[in-house]
Design a protein around this motif. Structure first.
Motif, mmCIF file in Angstrom:
data_model
loop_
_atom_site.group_PDB
_atom_site.id
_atom_site.type_symbol
_atom_site.label_atom_id
_atom_site.label_comp_id
_atom_site.label_asym_id
_atom_site.label_seq_id
_atom_site.Cartn_x
_atom_site.Cartn_y
_atom_site.Cartn_z
ATOM 1 N N TYR A 147 0.780 -1.217 0.164
ATOM 2 C CA TYR A 147 -0.013 0.086 -0.087
ATOM 3 C C TYR A 147 0.855 1.163 -0.211
ATOM 4 O O TYR A 147 0.544 2.390 -0.523
ATOM 5 N N MET A 148 1.915 1.077 0.632
ATOM 6 C CA MET A 148 2.949 2.312 0.652
ATOM 7 C C MET A 148 3.253 2.948 -0.798
ATOM 8 O O MET A 148 3.641 4.136 -0.876
ATOM 9 N N ILE A 149 3.231 1.974 -1.620
ATOM 10 C CA ILE A 149 3.699 2.415 -3.058
ATOM 11 C C ILE A 149 2.635 3.323 -3.420
ATOM 12 O O ILE A 149 2.933 4.503 -3.906
ATOM 13 N N LEU A 150 1.204 3.038 -3.199
ATOM 14 C CA LEU A 150 0.196 3.885 -3.538
ATOM 15 C C LEU A 150 0.260 5.176 -2.548
ATOM 16 O O LEU A 150 0.091 6.294 -3.045
ATOM 17 N N THR A 151 0.535 5.098 -1.454
ATOM 18 C CA THR A 151 0.726 6.554 -0.625
ATOM 19 C C THR A 151 1.712 7.319 -1.028
ATOM 20 O O THR A 151 1.533 8.458 -0.970
ATOM 21 N N SER A 152 2.901 6.674 -1.231
ATOM 22 C CA SER A 152 4.025 7.654 -1.604
ATOM 23 C C SER A 152 3.710 8.154 -3.179
ATOM 24 O O SER A 152 3.949 9.355 -3.120
ATOM 25 N N LEU A 153 2.859 7.516 -3.896
ATOM 26 C CA LEU A 153 2.756 8.184 -5.119
ATOM 27 C C LEU A 153 1.865 9.363 -5.015
ATOM 28 O O LEU A 153 1.968 10.250 -5.495
ATOM 29 N N LEU A 154 0.712 9.067 -4.155
ATOM 30 C CA LEU A 154 -0.053 10.115 -3.801
ATOM 31 C C LEU A 154 0.693 11.336 -3.302
ATOM 32 O O LEU A 154 0.468 12.601 -3.874
ATOM 33 N N LEU A 155 1.591 11.184 -2.543
ATOM 34 C CA LEU A 155 2.190 12.547 -1.834
ATOM 35 C C LEU A 155 3.020 13.246 -2.619
ATOM 36 O O LEU A 155 3.081 14.169 -2.830
ATOM 37 N N VAL A 156 4.038 12.252 -3.566
ATOM 38 C CA VAL A 156 4.789 12.795 -4.524
ATOM 39 C C VAL A 156 3.960 13.551 -5.750
ATOM 40 O O VAL A 156 4.354 14.629 -6.220
ATOM 41 N N PHE A 157 2.874 12.827 -6.121
ATOM 42 C CA PHE A 157 1.959 13.533 -7.310
ATOM 43 C C PHE A 157 1.608 14.749 -6.680
ATOM 44 O O PHE A 157 1.935 15.953 -7.454
ATOM 45 N N LEU A 158 1.053 14.964 -5.345
ATOM 46 C CA LEU A 158 0.553 16.315 -4.694
ATOM 47 C C LEU A 158 1.718 17.261 -4.738
ATOM 48 O O LEU A 158 1.485 18.534 -5.329
ATOM 49 N N ASP A 159 2.953 16.790 -4.540
ATOM 50 C CA ASP A 159 3.969 17.739 -4.462
ATOM 51 C C ASP A 159 4.328 18.311 -5.796
ATOM 52 O O ASP A 159 4.447 19.541 -5.871
ATOM 53 N N LYS A 160 4.545 17.360 -6.637
ATOM 54 C CA LYS A 160 4.974 17.922 -8.010
ATOM 55 C C LYS A 160 3.785 18.800 -8.628
ATOM 56 O O LYS A 160 4.205 19.749 -9.430
ATOM 57 N N GLY A 161 2.428 18.104 -8.433
ATOM 58 C CA GLY A 161 1.549 18.816 -9.228
ATOM 59 C C GLY A 161 1.366 20.367 -8.572
ATOM 60 O O GLY A 161 1.027 21.236 -9.249
ATOM 61 N N ALA A 162 1.660 20.400 -7.404
ATOM 62 C CA ALA A 162 1.169 21.619 -6.427
ATOM 63 C C ALA A 162 2.461 22.936 -7.005
ATOM 64 O O ALA A 162 2.250 23.890 -7.276
ATOM 65 N N THR A 163 3.715 22.087 -7.314
ATOM 66 C CA THR A 163 4.632 22.857 -7.877
ATOM 67 C C THR A 163 4.244 23.653 -9.133
ATOM 68 O O THR A 163 4.693 24.809 -9.525
ATOM 69 N N GLU A 164 3.796 22.592 -9.974
ATOM 70 C CA GLU A 164 3.337 22.962 -11.340
ATOM 71 C C GLU A 164 2.228 24.275 -11.276
ATOM 72 O O GLU A 164 2.439 25.132 -12.237
ATOM 73 N N ILE A 165 1.264 23.980 -10.543
ATOM 74 C CA ILE A 165 0.232 24.968 -10.261
ATOM 75 C C ILE A 165 0.992 26.496 -10.209
ATOM 76 O O ILE A 165 0.522 27.383 -10.544
ATOM 77 N N SER A 166 1.880 26.505 -9.198
ATOM 78 C CA SER A 166 2.188 27.823 -8.680
ATOM 79 C C SER A 166 2.999 28.408 -9.741
ATOM 80 O O SER A 166 3.035 29.594 -9.801
ATOM 81 N N THR A 167 3.676 27.555 -10.474
ATOM 82 C CA THR A 167 4.584 28.202 -11.726
ATOM 83 C C THR A 167 3.569 28.948 -12.902
ATOM 84 O O THR A 167 3.569 29.802 -13.207
ATOM 85 N N THR A 168 2.836 27.787 -13.008
ATOM 86 C CA THR A 168 1.834 28.146 -14.398
ATOM 87 C C THR A 168 0.960 29.280 -14.159
ATOM 88 O O THR A 168 0.808 29.992 -15.101
ATOM 89 N N PHE A 169 0.130 29.325 -13.002
ATOM 90 C CA PHE A 169 -0.719 30.235 -12.880
ATOM 91 C C PHE A 169 -0.137 31.220 -11.824
ATOM 92 O O PHE A 169 -0.732 32.496 -11.456
ATOM 93 N N SER A 170 1.236 31.439 -11.850
ATOM 94 C CA SER A 170 1.936 32.380 -11.117
ATOM 95 C C SER A 170 1.517 32.653 -9.785
ATOM 96 O O SER A 170 1.168 33.875 -9.440
ATOM 97 N N LEU A 171 1.076 31.844 -9.185
ATOM 98 C CA LEU A 171 0.871 31.868 -7.801
ATOM 99 C C LEU A 171 1.899 31.763 -6.797
ATOM 100 O O LEU A 171 2.745 30.912 -7.295
ATOM 101 N N ASN A 172 2.013 31.884 -5.707
ATOM 102 C CA ASN A 172 3.174 31.549 -4.751
ATOM 103 C C ASN A 172 2.994 30.279 -4.180
ATOM 104 O O ASN A 172 1.931 29.400 -4.326
ATOM 105 N N ASP A 173 3.926 29.785 -3.594
ATOM 106 C CA ASP A 173 3.879 28.380 -3.072
ATOM 107 C C ASP A 173 2.949 27.932 -2.157
ATOM 108 O O ASP A 173 2.496 26.886 -2.070
ATOM 109 N N SER A 174 2.386 29.218 -1.469
ATOM 110 C CA SER A 174 1.651 28.833 -0.099
ATOM 111 C C SER A 174 0.242 28.224 -0.668
ATOM 112 O O SER A 174 -0.624 27.311 -0.173
ATOM 113 N N PHE A 175 -0.046 28.842 -1.710
ATOM 114 C CA PHE A 175 -1.716 28.399 -2.326
ATOM 115 C C PHE A 175 -1.470 27.009 -2.762
ATOM 116 O O PHE A 175 -2.457 26.379 -2.568
#
Lengths: 513, 379
Positions: free
Chosen positions: B309-337
């Protein structure tokens, strides 16, 4: 007649299908000490918890100074000036005495530790307490902690004090000191309820005694007009026949010889005091006593789980004929000696079993080391699990169910089943039928009898005297860690056991000697 | 009767009741519903705060994680590293040994690897160098973990504080060596080690830098799954974690199990350090572990200590991390959002575990409105 400080009328409380209290009536006047006497599980603590707002009664009324009140929370009980000193202290270790005493008080004024300390000192002088308000709790002895608890309720202005087994943790000298303080409080017009099962204390401190048995109110006596044997009789009740089959012990040999066992707990209190006895094969040795008289320490010492100060535990091995001393050995070393010792501890899920593991994995606890590989073999434990479930009629969805999901009786069957499968020569069981229904209890009795007939030395720690009298061959009575008697179960009475159980360690009744 | 009214006032609006096991599909249904609920709540927050289209934003997130082949491999590598540290902390947590020092154990393992590469990289033959790197990273990680375990077993010290403090010591040691071995001299940073000779770098499979790491972690996952479920050691550590008294009762040497388990936990952290330094970064700095030692705790708990199950949970966390970084650059929002979004999603997922374990039972209405009738029936 004066208006009683507190009066209970027809108080009842049930937990599920078990009635903990049935129609209890009590009255305590100002300047009076009432003892509540009763065996374990007679409902004393439940009753007191209702007075101080921890439980809410199903039926009945509580009157304070003649007025009916509803106590819904501990805060309500404070308002009616009721203070309880629990058996297990509720103090913050890293705080000082004074800080603990004022903790949780909602004063309108400022936090003024100095003023509080002054007041604590005043209370201490008034009642003769010997306490340093600035001392931290973790540096205190048990009796000092108790003093803090008492001052805490006095500081809050309590007029009705409830003490739940206050002397269980005290030395005789400390008990005397406590009693002096209680008498002084009585003079000052406080009402005191003290829970105890030590008869000599009841006789020496209280004005009135109320007796409870199995949740029922038996009666109230004036202390001066009563004596131990009358109280014992009220406490243990008439003998009830249970029809447990008991065979004559056969082929008895000394299997386990315990000599002069002494044990001290972390508070420096003696839990076992020169305990000596012999457990014989083909016989059930009962151990009777008020809870906390050293039963747990004794069994755990034999099982290698408890370090003891001095004494010998010798096991006569029927296979080799050798006598092995178990002193200072770990459970594993004991097993490696070839001692087949089974132990059903009191705390089933906290000791004998692992609640979150399924039945198979719990069966494996005794046997998982088998085999040379680093891997587990679940085949045999699985078969054993299936066998125990079907033989002992365990109610479970399957052997893959975590044991914590099973009911108390079924948990016990799993534990006993596993311990019997271990083919023991000594079988120890602590309160094996506690919380079990009638059918499960009889199943356990039959299993113990079966073990006895197979030549196992059975040690049975029980609390129901009727069961002990009918199941065991001999009964050893423990009181405050020492053996007050070893009697033949066929030729003894409940009263005799009751008296032995409440005897103090010096063999007398306190004041009388 | 006055105390009956008291009883009614006593009954709270709702009770929380522990569930007695839930069918497999039902628990997953609750988890999926919680993710949907999280996305809806995030959507509302996105519209109100930024005025952007939430669907657009989710799409960006997805692309940030999976959009290109390079990103997919990056994701896999990060997943593998997080999973590796999570695997390391799992046996300790299963034993209820609160090892929050994985960060330091990884760093020390990485430092040991880097030391071998810097000191012997171009002097020893690869046949000696690789085993040396592997051994030293494993030993370094294990030693770092076994120190608190030893104190715990011997004197019952608090392992949480102890392992946490060991992190800071590890960071300081690393900073010291960063200065000693700084390249270029005086920069205070260890640049790419053996940049020209690639000595001590873990092999590329095909042309892929990360595949080797991923395969190692995959093997570790299978190993840990078997170790926890089918080995005697794994059984012992579960018993110790569930109930130390039962362990003693059955004759398990609790101290030995604590030390042995932490040796294993630390050794795997050491391997994580090796993979990070020799397999991915080819350098080491005090933030090489990048908080994975702490994130791993979440991965492990969310998966209930099950390595698969840890494969799935680490995928989730890594995905959220990568995805979040991408939104902050694409939509020029800061990291906090983007962190707010990640926070909401994780909150819902953790919250769903509550509803899987407990159900909420509301006070029955009849009791409030018609108390007399009920009482009459009783009597």
């Amino acid at each position: 007649m004066p208006v009683p400080a507190i009066e209970l009328r027809n108080i009842s409380k049930s937990f599920g299908s078990i009635a903990a209290n049935k129609n209890i009536n009590l009255t305590v006047n100002r300047g009076e000490i009432l003892s509540i006497l009763g065996e374990n599980g007679s409902g004393k603590t439940t009753l007191m918890n209702m007075i101080c707002g921890i439980y809410f009664p199903d039926h009945g009324q509580i009157f304070i100074d003649g007025k009916e009140v509803v106590i819904r929370s501990p805060r309500d009980s404070f308002e009616y000036k009721i203070g309880m000193i629990h058996q297990h202290f509720k103090l913050v270790d890293v705080f000082s005495a004074a800080e603990n005493i004022i903790l949780g008080m909602e004063d309108t004024g400022k936090y003024n530790l100095k003023k509080s300390i002054e007041q604590i000192k005043k209370i201490s002088e008034e009642y003769g307490f010997d306490i340093d308000p600035n001392k931290k709790i973790y540096e205190m002895s048990v009796s000092e902690k108790q003093t803090v608890e008492i001052i805490k309720v006095l500081y809050r202005g309590a007029d009705i004090l409830i003490l739940d087994e206050p002397t269980a943790v005290l030395t005789p000298q400390e008990t005397d000191k406590l009693f002096t303080v209680l008498r002084k409080m009585k003079e000052n017009g406080k009402s005191i309820i003290i829970i105890t099962h030590k008869l000599h204390e009841v006789l020496s401190i209280s004005d009135k005694v109320s007796v409870l048995r199995k949740g029922e109110y038996i009666g109230t006596l004036i202390t001066k007009e009563t004596n131990e044997s009358q109280l014992t009789e009220m406490m243990v009740g008439k003998k009830i026949s249970l029809d447990i089959d008991r065979s004559e012990p056969e082929g008895c040999e000394d299997r386990l010889v315990v000599e002069n066992l002494n044990c001290t707990n972390s508070d420096g209190i003696k839990t076992l005091d020169s305990v000596s006895f012999t457990a014989k094969s083909g016989e059930i040795l009962g151990i009777a006593g008020i809870a906390g008289s050293g039963q747990k320490e004794l069994l755990e010492s034999i099982a290698g789980l408890q370090k003891f100060d001095s004494g010998e535990i010798v096991y006569n091995n029927p296979k080799t004929g050798k006598a092995d001393n178990l002193k200072g050995k770990t459970p594993l070393q004991i097993r490696e000696l070839g001692v087949r010792l089974s132990f059903v501890p009191e705390d089933r899920l906290g000791m004998g079993l692992v609640g979150n593991m399924d039945i198979t994995d719990n069966m494996m606890l005794r046997s998982y080391r088998k085999g040379k590989t680093a891997f587990l073999k679940r085949g045999a434990p699985k078969k054993l699990a299936e066998k125990v479930v079907s033989d002992l009629e365990v109610v479970t969805p399957g052997i893959g169910t975590p044991v914590r999901r099973l009911s108390g009786g079924n948990v016990q069957k799993i534990l006993v089943g596993r311990e019997i499968a271990f083919a023991p020569t000594v079988f120890m069981a602590a309160y094996p039928v506690r919380g079990l229904d009638i059918n499960s209890s009889y199943l356990i009795y039959n299993l113990l009898n079966e073990q006895k007939e197979n030549g196992v030395a059975v040690i049975f720690v029980g609390e129901d005297l009727d069961v002990l009298l009918e199941l065991c061959d001999r009964i050893m009575v423990l009181s405050s860690g020492s053996v007050t008697g070893i009697v033949d179960a066929k030729n003894t009475t409940k009263e005799e056991l009751g008296i032995l159980m409440t005897k103090n360690s010096k063999g007398g009744y306190g004041d009388e000697q | 009767m006055s105390n009956n009214t008291g009883k009614k006032a006593h009954e709270p609006l709702f009770h929380i009741i522990k569930r007695n096991g839930l069918p497999f599909w039902k628990s997953w249904l609750i988890r999926i519903l919680s993710v949907i609920a999280a996305l809806i709540v995030c959507g509302i927050v996105i519209v109100f705060v930024t005025g952007e289209n939430p669907l657009e934003m989710y799409k960006t997130m997805f692309e940030g994680a999976f959009g290109t082949e390079r990103r997919r491999w990056g994701l896999m590598q990060d997943l593998a590293m997080l999973l590796c540290v999570s695997l390391a902390v799992t046996p300790a947590f299963k034993m209820k040994f609160w090892n929050i020092g994985a960060e330091g154990q990884v760093l020390i393992g990485g430092l040991a690897t880097a030391a071998c590469m810097i000191l012997f990289g171009e002097k020893l033959s690869p046949y000696i160098l690789y085993p040396l790197m592997i051994c030293s990273s494993i030993i370094a990680g294990a030693v770092w973990a076994v120190i608190p375990a030893f104190f715990k077993a011997k004197w019952n010290t608090n392992e949480t504080l102890f392992t946490l403090m060991m992190n800071y010591i590890a960071i300081q040691i690393l900073s010291y060596f960063s200065y000693i071995w700084s390249n270029p001299k005086g920069s205070g940073k260890i640049g790419i080690i053996n940049a020209s000779s690639s000595a001590g770098w873990l092999p590329y499979i095909g042309n892929n830098k990360y595949l080797f790491n991923i395969l190692i972690v995959l093997a570790l996952t299978i190993f840990m799954y078997i170790y926890l479920k089918y080995s005697k050691h794994g059984y012992e550590l579960s018993v110790v974690g569930e109930s130390e008294n039962t362990a003693r009762y059955i004759g398990i040497n609790v101290k030995k199990v604590i030390i042995r388990t932490m040796l294993l936990s630390g050794a795997i952290c050491g391997i994580a350090g090796l993979l990070l330094v020799a397999g991915a970064n080819h350098t080491v700095s005090s933030n090489a572990a990048d908080g994975r030692g702490f994130t791993a705790i979440m991965v492990s708990w969310l998966a209930k200590f099950n390595p698969i199950y840890m494969i799935l949970t680490s995928l989730l966390l890594v995905f959220l991390d990568k995805g979040a970084t991408e939104i902050s650059t694409t939509f020029s929002l800061n990291d906090s959002f983007s962190e707010i979004i990640t926070g909401i999603i994780i909150f819902f997922i953790i919250g769903s575990e509550f509803f899987i374990n407990y159900k909420i039972k509301f006070r029955e209405k009849e009791v409030i409105t018609k108390p007399e009738v009920k009482e009459g029936n009783e009597q």
